[in-house]
Each structure stands twice: as structure tokens, then as C-alpha cells.
Design an enzyme around this catalytic site. Structure first.
Site, PDB file in Angstrom:
ATOM      1  N   LYS A 214     -45.727  45.342 -21.597  1.00 42.57           N
ATOM      2  CA  LYS A 214     -44.518  45.759 -22.308  1.00 42.57           C
ATOM      3  C   LYS A 214     -43.308  44.939 -21.838  1.00 42.57           C
ATOM      4  O   LYS A 214     -42.959  44.974 -20.665  1.00 42.57           O
ATOM      5  CB  LYS A 214     -44.218  47.240 -22.054  1.00 42.57           C
ATOM      6  CG  LYS A 214     -43.087  47.727 -22.967  1.00 42.57           C
ATOM      7  CD  LYS A 214     -42.499  49.045 -22.549  1.00 42.57           C
ATOM      8  CE  LYS A 214     -41.428  48.897 -21.516  1.00 42.57           C
ATOM      9  NZ  LYS A 214     -40.198  48.225 -21.994  1.00 42.57           N
ATOM     10  N   GLU A 288     -42.572  44.702  -7.979  1.00 44.59           N
ATOM     11  CA  GLU A 288     -41.557  43.719  -7.602  1.00 44.59           C
ATOM     12  C   GLU A 288     -40.225  44.313  -8.021  1.00 44.59           C
ATOM     13  O   GLU A 288     -39.946  44.431  -9.203  1.00 44.59           O
ATOM     14  CB  GLU A 288     -41.861  42.391  -8.309  1.00 44.59           C
ATOM     15  CG  GLU A 288     -41.268  41.204  -7.581  1.00 44.59           C
ATOM     16  CD  GLU A 288     -39.901  40.854  -8.110  1.00 44.59           C
ATOM     17  OE1 GLU A 288     -38.906  41.414  -7.583  1.00 44.59           O
ATOM     18  OE2 GLU A 288     -39.825  40.051  -9.043  1.00 44.59           O
ATOM     19  N   CYS A 322     -33.517  39.002  -9.180  1.00 44.15           N
ATOM     20  CA  CYS A 322     -33.794  39.977  -8.119  1.00 44.15           C
ATOM     21  C   CYS A 322     -33.637  39.343  -6.744  1.00 44.15           C
ATOM     22  O   CYS A 322     -33.319  40.026  -5.776  1.00 44.15           O
ATOM     23  CB  CYS A 322     -35.180  40.560  -8.292  1.00 44.15           C
ATOM     24  SG  CYS A 322     -36.421  39.327  -8.653  1.00 44.15           S
ATOM     25  N   GLU A 419     -27.478  46.621  -5.224  1.00 42.30           N
ATOM     26  CA  GLU A 419     -27.786  45.477  -6.074  1.00 42.30           C
ATOM     27  C   GLU A 419     -26.819  45.475  -7.263  1.00 42.30           C
ATOM     28  O   GLU A 419     -26.753  46.448  -8.010  1.00 42.30           O
ATOM     29  CB  GLU A 419     -29.232  45.603  -6.569  1.00 42.30           C
ATOM     30  CG  GLU A 419     -29.700  44.397  -7.327  1.00 42.30           C
ATOM     31  CD  GLU A 419     -31.179  44.467  -7.708  1.00 42.30           C
ATOM     32  OE1 GLU A 419     -31.646  45.524  -8.162  1.00 42.30           O
ATOM     33  OE2 GLU A 419     -31.862  43.440  -7.554  1.00 42.30           O
TER      34      GLU A 419
END
Ligand code: NAI
Ligand code: MG
Length: 509
Positions: A214, A288, A322, A419
Site C-alpha cells: 500500500k 523503519e 527519516c 521529528e
């Protein structure tokens, strides 16, 4: 001979105003300021369709519910296409097709035959590279020079690399043999839509697994276009199935009983939800997740090179990375010099139309992500950090954010801990090697880090002490399919790329 004088009508070297922006006075065009180039838009036809269906069992299939959702260009806010919304029932059809393909064809096929298909996919991606690069830029907002020179070639490189493994699996784990797992379910994010798809699909196929994948809801176009490549490659029906949709579709992909393994790339928050829902099952899992990488500059580093690396580390792909070097740790003696060089460099970054070949920083992927960046930047200002932003003018439409640097940041500030996933750098200082290590590791994440120094011994020490899956030395954001990538702590587990990444798609016997 009569001398002719030529006047260059349209010289790129001449500062000319772009269409939307007023001409600058000569006083404004001082050294180091941003020279204005003529627009240089990419104009090739990306061959987009107004509507994209699900790719199940080798065919483009309408969703059972008949529901579609719009996808936009984040640089213009204009709709590009309608994307099929896969319900859990569609996801189930995809899994049934994948299991049939695994049992009847793909799981039994000799590796050297599988390798030919994977090789063909790599070649076809190269053939259609331009279309894919433009589609990626239009749907995701990243500059065309990145999708053209990084995303698409790297995606092809992952298929080439894994095509080479398919007939050599007996050497992947010396003394052991390795078998495919069956059907794997994969969910990917919007920051590198095609590349993350390649990272997930290529090793799975090389090992002999079938796939239900997906894409992220804001960036489904290149994923579904990839279905066209699979058809052209003649991949047997059901080996790869692509189901578009948002979180509910993702949950159906992760929780399906036929999934022998699930692989997820995205936020730590959703990673935790998936881990909770799969606890107690025997599904293999790789995650991840997020990162808050430190780029560490020592006082013996080549500062100009380091500044280029810092800029690449955080402004590459608008900071939607990331492993972005979102924290700069700089040794006190050179902190002022590095900050001054950094500001000068940021001033000349070109921010704007992602389809323009001169653009360095493109559009933020979505309104939601822009909101998140703004909220965190506001918190940095409120908590007392000092904000510097590029003086660039942002386009009137679309989701853009000025390249930003915070100085006077302390470890307790949210901008140093959370983040941001945007073009925002937080600068902290340190005095000793131990202090640098302690600050760099003082985060729940552990995906990557960068070290800039002249001393090889220091690089080795840092790479041992830093709790990060990847440590770059005197460079940043460099990738290769042969090199495993993945995190420590809340950045996840499992590796992608290299022998290690391949082994995460098999079982050793
Ligand atoms: P997200 O984690 O919600 O989305 C990533 C993927 O997971 C998408 O395909 C999404 O549809 C899917 N998903 C969402 N909920 C799910 C569920 N319950 N079960 C299964 N799949 C689900 O990330 P989002 O909301 O787009 O971004 C939020 C933050 O996450 C970003 O600001 C950034 O900090 C971080 N992020 C990190 C990424 C990375 O590469 N590590 C990639 C994208 C976002
Ligand atoms: Mg989310």
C-alpha cells in the site's frame, strides 16, 4: 569579413526577473544574493491518467465499494487524479491472488527465472524514467532534479541489485539454505514513494515472496503507474498487488491472516499501533520509523564541505527524510563560523516550483505536514531558540516552507527532540568528544548520524559509540542498494538493502 554582432536574447547568465517576481534593484543584487534565473520547467508528458484503479492479480481493478479519493499536486493545490480506495474486502482479494501466485508459480520458480523478471522491471523503469520522475515531482512536491537524479535511478538500482541475488540465494547465508516466507504485506510513506516501493518489493521478489503493498494516500500515482511496468514486464498475475488507500487500508494490509511478514516504513506512532496489533502472532516484522539524526562537526573538519553536507542533510527533499540531519552538533570553537557560512548558503537556495530544473527545495508534501512543521517551529520560537529563515519569497499557492535554522537550542527544546520532517535545522554546540556522543545519543531515535572530522581514529570511535544504524563520515545522505539501512531504538528494527535486508525476507533452514 564583415563582423557580426550577436546579442544573446535569453542568456541564463544574465539576471532576469522571473515571471511572478518583481525585478530586483541593482543594490539588492549583491554578491551572495540570489540571482534570478529564467524559469526552466520540465515539460515532458508524464502520461498521467485521470483515474487510477487498484492493481490486483495483474489487472487494474475498480474498488468493490466504487469509492475514489482525489490526489493533488502540493505545489499548486490542484487535483491530479482520482485514486481507488481499497476496502478490507479488496485487500483480501489481493492477498488471495498473492497466495495463489506464490503457491502455483512464483514460490516454485527457479531463482534464475525470477531474476529475469526483476531485471526486466529495472530496465523498464529506466526506459520510463522521465515519466516517473515528473509524476513523482507532481504528486510529491520534490524538486525534479531529485526525482530525476536520485529517486528513479535509485529505484532502478534496487531492482538491478536484487535481480543479481535471485539466482545466488545459496550464497546469501553460507552453510544454511534459505526459503521464501510466502506473501508479505507492505505499507510505505510519502517521502520517497517510488524508491520505498523498490526497497520493499525488490528483495521480496528476489527471495521468492509475493507482495501486497500500500502506498501513502498523498502519493499513490507512481505506485499505480508501477503496475503498468509490471504488466509490461509480463510478471505473472498476483505476484505483486498494489492497493491504495489510507490508514484503514494500511491496517487491513498489516493484519491480514495470509501475511507471513509485514514491513512498514512511516511514523513511530503508527509503527507502535501495528506492533501492538500483531503481538502474539507469528508474523515476521520489520519497521523503519522516525529519526532525529545528529550531524556532528568537529573543529578540524573542512568547514565548507561540512556546510554543503549539513545543507544536503536537512534541506534535501524538504527535510522529508527519516534520516535527515535535523540536529547540527558543532564544536564550540567553530560554531560561529559554521553558522555564518550556513546562513550564507541558505540564502541562495532556490525554493519554489518543483518542476523547475533549478529548484533546490520544493513543496511540502501536504497541508497536514506543513501544519506540523509550523507548529513545531512556533514552539521553538516560544521556547527561546533563535530563528533564521531564508529571505526567499514563497509561491502564493501550494505548501511551501522557508529553509530555517534555529540557534541557541538546548536539548530540552521540542525542536531538538521531536521529528519535524521539514526543512528545519536545530543547532547545538559541544566541547568534547564525549559530550558530542552523549548529546547525539540523547534521543529515543537511532536511525543515522554524520561525523565531520579530519581524524580517521575519531570517525571509528564515533561510529562505534553512536547508537545509529547508519553513520556517515565526511558526507551525508548517501545510499546504495548494497548497503543495509535501518534503525536502533524507536527508529525500528530490521534492515533494508544489502545481504541483511534480503535475509529479512527469508527463513533460514
Ligand atoms: P504515517 O505513519 O501515518 O503514514 C505512513 C503510512 O502508514 C501511510 O501509507 C499511511 O497510510 C499508513 N498508515 C497510517 N495509519 C496506519 C495504520 N493504523 N495501520 C497501517 N498503516 C497505516 O505517517 P504520516 O501521518 O503521513 O506522517 C506523520 C509523521 O510521521 C511525519 O511528520 C514524520 O515525522 C513521520 N514519518 C516518518 C517517515 C519515515 O520515513 N520514517 C515517513 C513518513 C512520515
Ligand atoms: Mg499518520
Amino acid at each position: 569579413m564583415a563582423a557580426k554582432t550577436h546579442k544573446r536574447q535569453n542568456s541564463r547568465a544574465t539576471a532576469r526577473p522571473s515571471v511572478a517576481q518583481p525585478r530586483k534593484s541593482s543594490r539588492e543584487l549583491i554578491f551572495g544574493d540570489l540571482w534570478e534565473f529564467d524559469p526552466a520547467p520540465e515539460t515532458a508528458d508524464p502520461k498521467l491518467k485521470p483515474r487510477y484503479d487498484l492493481f490486483i492479480n495483474g489487472e487494474f481493478t475498480a474498488p468493490k465499494s466504487g469509492k475514489y479519493f482525489p490526489t493533488i499536486n502540493p505545489a499548486t493545490e490542484q487535483k491530479i487524479a482520482d485514486i481507488a480506495l481499497a476496502s478490507p474486502a479488496d485487500v483480501d482479494t489481493a492477498y488471495q491472488a498473492a497466495q495463489r501466485a506464490f503457491d502455483s508459480v512464483w514460490g516454485k520458480m527457479p531463482g534464475r527465472e525470477r531474476g529475469k523478471y526483476i531485471y526486466r522491471i529495472a530496465r523498464l523503469l529506466q526506459d520510463h524514467a522521465r515519466e516517473f520522475a515528473i509524476a513523482e515531482t507532481m504528486n510529491g512536491g520534490k524538486p525534479i532534479k531529485e526525482s530525476r537524479d536520485f529517486d528513479v535511478p535509485m529505484a532502478a538500482a534496487h531492482f538491478f541489485y536484487h535481480a543479481g541475488w535471485a539466482d545466488k540465494l545459496e550464497y546469501v547465508a553460507p552453510g544454511r539454505s534459505v526459503k521464501p516466507l510466502g506473501v508479505v504485506g507492505q505499507v510505505i510513506p510519502w517521502n520517497f514513494p517510488l524508491l520505498m516501493m523498490a526497497w520493499k518489493i525488490a528483495p521480496a521478489l528476489a527471495m521468492g515472496n509475493c507482495v501486497v503493498i500500500k502506498p501513502a494516500e498523498t502519493t499513490s500515482i507512481t505506485a499505480l503507474k508501477f503496475g503498468e511496468i509490471l504488466q509490461e514486464a509480463g510478471l505473472p498475475p498476483g505476484v505483486v498487488n498494489i492497493v491504495s488507500g489510507a490508514g484503514e487500508t494500511g491496517a487491513a494490509v498489516m493484519n491480514h491472516p495470509l501475511a507471513a511478514k509485514v514491513a512498514f516504513t512511516g511514523s513511530t506512532e503508527v509503527g507502535k499501533i501495528i506492533m501492538r496489533s500483531l503481538a502474539g502472532t507469528d508474523k515476521k516484522m520489520t519497521m523503519e520509523l522516525g529519526g532525529k539524526a545528529a550531524n556532528i562537526v568537529f573543529d578540524d573538519a573542512p568547514l565548507d564541505q561540512a556546510v554543503e553536507g549539513i545543507v544536503n542533510g536537512i534541506f534535501f527533499n524538504q527535510g522529508h527524510v527519516c534520516c535527515a540531519g535535523s540536529r547540527l552538533l558543532v564544536q564550540e570553537g567553530v560554531a560561529e563560523a559554521v553558522l555564518a557560512k550556513l546562513k550564507n548558503r541558505i540564502k541562495v537556495l532556490r525554493v519554489g516550483d518543483p518542476l523547475d530544473k533549478n529548484t533546490d527545495v520544493g513543496a511540502i508534501n501536504s497541508k497536514e505536514q506543513l501544519g506540523k512543521i509550523r507548529e513545531l517551529v512556533d514552539s521553538g520560537v516560544k521556547e527561546g531558540a533563535e530563528l533564521y529563515q531564508s529571505p526567499c519569497r514563497l509561491p502564493a499557492k501550494g505548501f511551501f516552507f522557508k529553509p530555517s535554522v534555529f540557534s541557541n537550542v538546548t536539548m530540552s527544546h521540542r525542536i531538538a527532540r521531536e521529528e519535524i520532517f521539514g526543512p528545519v535545522l536545530s543547532v547545538l554546540t559541544f566541547r568534547t568528544v564525549d559530550e558530542a556522543i552523549e548529546k547525539a545519543n540523547n534521543t529515543p531515535y537511532g536511525l543515522s548520524a554524520g561525523v565531520w572530522t579530519d581524524k580517521g581514529s575519531r570517525i571509528l570511535k564515533m561510529s562505534v559509540e553512536l547508537k545509529a544504524g547508519v553513520v556517515w563520515a565526511n558526507t551525508y545522505n548517501k545510499f546504495d542498494p548494497t548497503s543495509p539501512f535501518g534503525g536502533y531504538k524507536e527508529s525500528g528494527f530490521g534492515r533494508e538493502g544489502g545481504r541483511q535486508g534480503l535475509l529479512d525476507y527469508g527463513k533460514l533452514i
